[in-house]
Design an enzyme around this catalytic site. Sequence first.
Site, PDB file in Angstrom:
ATOM      1  N   CYS A 147       0.872  -1.173   0.000  1.00  0.00           N
ATOM      2  CA  CYS A 147       0.000   0.000   0.000  1.00  0.00           C
ATOM      3  C   CYS A 147       0.905   1.218   0.000  1.00  0.00           C
ATOM      4  CB  CYS A 147      -0.886  -0.017   1.251  1.00  0.00           C
ATOM      5  SG  CYS A 147      -1.885   1.471   1.489  1.00  0.00           S
ATOM      6  N   CYS A 163       0.274   3.437  -6.731  1.00  0.00           N
ATOM      7  CA  CYS A 163      -0.779   2.826  -5.924  1.00  0.00           C
ATOM      8  C   CYS A 163      -0.949   1.411  -6.436  1.00  0.00           C
ATOM      9  CB  CYS A 163      -2.092   3.606  -6.050  1.00  0.00           C
ATOM     10  SG  CYS A 163      -3.508   2.802  -5.252  1.00  0.00           S
TER      11      CYS A 163
END
Length: 270
Positions: free
Chosen positions: A70, A194
Amino acid sequence: MAVGVFDSGLGGLTVLSAIAARMPDLPLVYLGDNAHTPYGVRDADDIFDLTCAGVERLWAEGCDLVILACNTASAAALKRMQETWLPKDKRVLGVFVPMIEALTERRWGDNSPPREVAVKHVALFATPATVASRAFQRELAFRAIGVDVEAQPCGGVVDAIEMGDEILAEALVTSHVEALLRRMPHPEAAILGCTHYPLVQAAFQKALGPQVTVYSQPNLVAESLEDYLGRHPEMLGAGNVSRFLTTGDPERVSGKATQFLRHPIRFESA
């Protein structure tokens, strides 16, 4: 010998899939904090607390090494975790490192002064929290000089992907790319900052054009992890079973994950 993979939602499954393809005999325990997704709109203290809780849950599964799959957690929490919180016998690694290595063509342990690199104009697409942290620019500046980075916060893309709305996700990608190109008309490279974004990588590439090299994290992270474990085999934990855990509703998350990766995945409650 399990390794943990943590994400705020489902995006980290792209990283897990790449690791599993590269190291099929390595048990992997995935934890998605679906109850609190998305992290990209939260403040740094909130992200730190949630990330620490997730990492501790993976330690309980026998994962002494945890990958923060993440970017928001890596950008907003990892440095603080490593400096103030992490026990000496545990490791938490982020997903920025392999991306920086690839872009600057130098190993993470190379502490020589910053030098010029081939790429001069880089577009960064990430969540608002990752962009606000400036973590990517900071790490890049330690290793390269003369690189212009233009960052675009991509609001809404993660939500659209998590909802399974590909049409909305692709429309948002196009809009965000167009916004960046107004500020940087000719990027040479684009960073998908991302782990959700590889699922719409084709939309990024189409909007940017074939002349832009798009760097996507899953394969880079898998390659880097294999190298790390080769150098640090002692970091393989005691766990020996692959599992998928979620802080959200397991049935709902399983359905979304199956749609996400296009093969059945069964989540359990964390």
